[in-house]
Design a protein around this motif. Structure first.
Motif, mmCIF file in Angstrom:
data_model
loop_
_atom_site.group_PDB
_atom_site.id
_atom_site.type_symbol
_atom_site.label_atom_id
_atom_site.label_comp_id
_atom_site.label_asym_id
_atom_site.label_seq_id
_atom_site.Cartn_x
_atom_site.Cartn_y
_atom_site.Cartn_z
ATOM 1 N N UNK A 7 -1.835 7.368 12.938
ATOM 2 C CA UNK A 7 -2.631 8.583 12.747
ATOM 3 C C UNK A 7 -4.068 8.382 13.212
ATOM 4 N N UNK A 8 -4.626 7.200 12.946
ATOM 5 C CA UNK A 8 -5.986 6.915 13.417
ATOM 6 C C UNK A 8 -6.049 7.017 14.946
ATOM 7 N N UNK A 9 -5.064 6.421 15.595
ATOM 8 C CA UNK A 9 -5.037 6.396 17.055
ATOM 9 C C UNK A 9 -4.877 7.809 17.613
ATOM 10 N N UNK A 10 -3.967 8.565 17.041
ATOM 11 C CA UNK A 10 -3.724 9.929 17.549
ATOM 12 C C UNK A 10 -4.916 10.845 17.269
ATOM 13 N N UNK A 11 -5.594 10.636 16.137
ATOM 14 C CA UNK A 11 -6.786 11.441 15.834
ATOM 15 C C UNK A 11 -7.903 11.127 16.819
ATOM 16 N N UNK A 12 -8.028 9.856 17.150
ATOM 17 C CA UNK A 12 -9.006 9.446 18.172
ATOM 18 C C UNK A 12 -8.699 10.134 19.502
ATOM 19 N N UNK A 13 -7.450 10.082 19.934
ATOM 20 C CA UNK A 13 -7.077 10.695 21.213
ATOM 21 C C UNK A 13 -7.289 12.202 21.198
ATOM 22 N N UNK A 14 -7.072 12.815 20.034
ATOM 23 C CA UNK A 14 -7.237 14.267 19.926
ATOM 24 C C UNK A 14 -8.686 14.681 20.172
ATOM 25 N N UNK A 15 -9.627 13.789 19.879
ATOM 26 C CA UNK A 15 -11.039 14.098 20.144
ATOM 27 C C UNK A 15 -11.271 14.340 21.635
ATOM 28 N N UNK A 16 -10.407 13.769 22.467
ATOM 29 C CA UNK A 16 -10.526 13.906 23.922
ATOM 30 C C UNK A 16 -9.355 14.688 24.507
ATOM 31 N N UNK A 17 -8.567 15.333 23.622
ATOM 32 C CA UNK A 17 -7.405 16.140 24.005
ATOM 33 C C UNK A 17 -6.392 15.334 24.810
ATOM 34 N N UNK A 18 -6.120 14.113 24.343
ATOM 35 C CA UNK A 18 -5.193 13.226 25.045
ATOM 36 C C UNK A 18 -4.079 12.719 24.141
ATOM 37 N N UNK A 19 -3.817 13.407 23.015
ATOM 38 C CA UNK A 19 -2.826 12.897 22.071
ATOM 39 C C UNK A 19 -1.426 12.828 22.671
ATOM 40 N N UNK A 20 -1.151 13.624 23.704
ATOM 41 C CA UNK A 20 0.166 13.581 24.333
ATOM 42 C C UNK A 20 0.387 12.299 25.133
ATOM 43 N N UNK A 29 -0.319 9.250 24.051
ATOM 44 C CA UNK A 29 -0.463 8.131 23.117
ATOM 45 C C UNK A 29 0.422 6.938 23.491
ATOM 46 N N UNK A 30 1.687 7.192 23.798
ATOM 47 C CA UNK A 30 2.619 6.090 24.072
ATOM 48 C C UNK A 30 2.176 5.285 25.290
ATOM 49 N N UNK A 31 1.775 5.967 26.347
ATOM 50 C CA UNK A 31 1.334 5.264 27.558
ATOM 51 C C UNK A 31 0.048 4.483 27.314
ATOM 52 N N UNK A 32 -0.888 5.073 26.569
ATOM 53 C CA UNK A 32 -2.163 4.404 26.324
ATOM 54 C C UNK A 32 -1.995 3.172 25.443
ATOM 55 N N UNK A 33 -1.121 3.253 24.448
ATOM 56 C CA UNK A 33 -0.918 2.104 23.564
ATOM 57 C C UNK A 33 -0.302 0.919 24.282
ATOM 58 N N UNK A 34 0.316 1.174 25.431
ATOM 59 C CA UNK A 34 0.904 0.080 26.204
ATOM 60 C C UNK A 34 -0.144 -0.689 27.008
ATOM 61 N N UNK A 35 -1.357 -0.145 27.098
ATOM 62 C CA UNK A 35 -2.419 -0.779 27.880
ATOM 63 C C UNK A 35 -3.271 -1.692 27.006
#
Length: 652
Positions: free
Chosen positions: A420-433, A435-441
């Motif tokens: 939830x922390x990670x997805x909330x962070x991404x939502x600040x930049x409208x990138x929550x969709x 998440x899976x690709x970003x967490x792999x980096x």
């Protein structure tokens, strides 16, 4: 701010007030006198950063790995002498100083405009005489020092007071800084950062006692002396008439001195004849045009009294009380647990700006190297406003309308909360969709992609060439040492790349803010500029990309970077396409578009994403919307006067 002209006066009129000292010798004497307490110097970091930043290049966005190495060497020099350092940073702009702060920002804007004019004329960086610190340098210095194991404090009020108080309370061997207010506070000795020779650990030490002797004053006179010369509390404009009266009666007037030097001598002469009492202060107020605020002198003198100190100018039953409890009673956030944690993190330099927002609903942003004549790139404050507004919602609308609960984000544990922390962070930049690709980096690369994707969405004029340059930087930066980056030579400097570098680095502070608000889904160390950006390297990649260099050239012949390059670029283009933002090729050659240039110089990495422009996404939470999207075509590329981008400014 200090007292205007006082240190220059000391250097020219009474040089005996300062003398060169060996900090090693002072530390050794302290060890002999206080064997149970190591020698400590408290550092006013805000007045030191411009002296610490010594990399040759400063306009391109910052030479961050070089700077980190410089800070490390600075610390090692003092450690070798057995001296502990404690670093203090301004954590607020106090209300009484806000007008002056704003005035300085406008002055900085004029200096920045001159810098861009120089770069456009000469295609190179100006000399050190026009130096301004890279964007957000104090912020990243704070985190750099913390990462290097140093005690780093972010203040709850103006730093000079807390620095002086710490030095007195902990029996420090001195204060290191460059602020004449340290000649006024009755605290430990004051050392000059400007005159510091790090190789020998020698510098100038200023003596308050010698200053008093030269001026015919006592230590108790100094706070009033500072106020009557003009300081952060008492404006100089109210004192001109008083200075004239003092000059008329002064026996020390010297035509070879500057007017300011004569004013200093005349004011000192006047004060030396005034009895040290509260009634004297009352009579003095009647001589000054203080208008409706007759407490200015009183507050000015009081501002120099450290905890436990009293002054004959102030009634003995009055103490220098702090205002934090009142601030917390009227805080934007009424959850005491949240506010207390934010305050503690603020003081320990662990978060960024969160306490200021939760307590007062205010945050400041200083100047950046932005070209005000470039109408294609909005001001960075506007670029990052939608993200900030989303972050404000996370902080101030906890649990409302689908906003995550702040206590859950900050205090709960477990894999679901981490997600939830990670997805909330991404939502600040409208990138929550994504998440899976970003967490792999790797974490710094994922954060970099968040910022760059957001930037590409928000700024319609950014092109495939700009995207290629940014992606090449983070890939080529890995493995490069500070020395390698320092040796990089640029044939010329491009003004637009200077602007983009500053905008990107300022965006990193938005990442810090989002990370702090969302309960730290990233380590703060992973969001630092030395992990993902270098100013000169970006200049090089920007110019290569816009000249149409091959992918092989752009990535320095490293074939192992080809796949990561395409993957990162593909992710960002896909994220933009999801928001109906199509990134187009717009090569600028040697810094401008000729109108006859082809749209694709090298098809190997200039892929086709060429459809008509659709404005950046609508911020659902705050209703932020860019207006009047810029049409594409030849007129636009030439900067047609009737085709400038316009936007509305929604309420903050």
């Amino acid at each position: 701010m200090g007292i205007k002209g006082l240190q220059g006066f000391v250097a020219t009129v009474c040089p005996d007030v300062c003398r060169m000292v060996d900090l090693r010798e002072i530390a050794e004497k302290h060890r002999i006198d206080h064997p149970d307490f190591p020698p400590v110097i408290v550092v006013d970091a805000m007045s030191c950063v411009r002296y610490w930043y010594t990399p040759e290049s400063w306009v391109c966005g910052g030479q961050w790995r070089e700077y980190l190495a410089i800070l490390e060497d600075f610390i090692k020099a003092f450690m070798a002498a057995g001296i502990k350092l404690v670093f203090y940073f301004d954590g607020v702009v106090e209300e009484k100083k806000r007008d002056e702060w704003i005035k300085r920002r406008f002055q900085n804007n004029k200096e920045i405009a001159r810098i861009f004019q120089f770069i456009k004329t000469h295609r190179k960086q100006p000399g050190r005489g026009m130096f301004v610190v890279p964007s957000a340098l104090p912020t990243f210095t704070r985190f750099a020092l913390k990462s290097l194991g140093q005690k780093t404090v972010c203040t709850l009020q103006e730093a000079d007071f807390e620095v002086a108080a710490y030095g007195l309370e902990h029996n420090c061997i001195g204060i290191l800084g460059q602020d004449s207010d340290y000649l006024i506070y009755n605290t430990c000795p004051y050392f000059s950062i400007e005159k510091l020779r790090l190789d020998r650990l020698v510098t100038l030490m200023y003596s308050r006692e010698h200053l008093c002797r030269a001026l015919g004053l006592s230590l108790t006179h100094l706070p009033l002396f500072a106020c009557l010369l003009g300081n952060d509390v008492v404006p100089e404009r109210l004192l001109e008439g008083f200075w004239h009266k003092c000059l008329v009666t002064s026996p020390h007037k010297n035509n070879s001195y500057s007017r300011r030097a004569n004013v200093i001598l005349a004011v000192a002469n006047y004060i030396s004849k005034v009895p040290c009492s509260y009634s004297s202060l009352e009579r003095l107020k009647e001589m000054l045009p203080l208008g409706s605020d007759m407490t200015l002198l009183y507050r000015g003198v009081q501002s120099y009294l450290l905890p436990g100190q009293q002054s004959p100018w102030i009634p003995p039953n009055v103490t220098n009380c702090q205002t934090f409890s009142l601030q917390e009673q009227t805080a934007m956030c009424q959850d005491k647990e949240i506010l207390q944690v934010a305050k503690e993190q603020h003081i320990r330099s662990e978060n960024y700006t969160i306490f200021n927002i939760l307590s007062s609903g205010e945050t400041e942003c200083s100047n950046s190297l932005e070209d005000e004549r470039d109408t294609e790139i909005p001001g960075q404050a506007l670029i990052y406003r939608p993200a900030r507004q989303h972050i404000y919602s996370v902080l101030l609308e906890s649990g409302k309308g689908g906003t995550p609960n702040l206590k859950t984000l900050w205090f709960a544990k477990g894999p679901d909360v981490e997600k939830q922390r990670y997805s909330t962070f991404l939502a600040c930049f409208h990138l929550q969709d994504g998440m899976e690709e970003l967490q792999a980096l790797e974490a710094p690369v994922a954060a970099f992609c968040c910022l760059l994707a957001y930037l590409m969405m928000q700024v319609s004029s950014l092109s495939l060439e700009d995207l290629n340059a940014f992606v090449a930087v983070i890939l080529c930066l890995k493995g490069k040492s500070a020395a390698q980056l320092a040796s990089l030579q640029l044939a010329q400097v491009d003004s637009r790349a200077v602007h983009l570098g500053a905008v990107f680095v300022r965006g990193l502070t938005t990442l810090l803010l989002a990370n702090s608000a969302c309960g730290f889904p990233f380590r703060m160390d992973d969001l630092m500029p030395w992990e993902m950006f270098d100013g000169k390297l970006f200049q090089e990649k920007y110019q290569q990309s816009h000249r149409g260099c091959s992918l092989e050239w752009l990535l320095e012949g490293n074939e192992s970077l080809y796949a990561p390059f395409h993957n990162l670029k593909s992710f960002i283009c896909k994220a933009c396409a999801a928001k109906k933002r199509t990134i187009q090729s717009r090569p600028r050659g040697d810094g401008f578009i000729t109108g006859t240039q082809q749209r694709e110089f090298n098809p190997r990495f200039q892929q086709t994403h060429r459809t008509s422009f659709v404005p950046p996404y609508h911020n659902q939470m705050r209703g932020f919307l860019w207006r009047n999207p810029q049409p594409q075509g030849r007129d636009y590329r030439l900067g047609h006067p009737d085709r400038r981008r316009r936007f509305h400014r929604p309420p903050q």
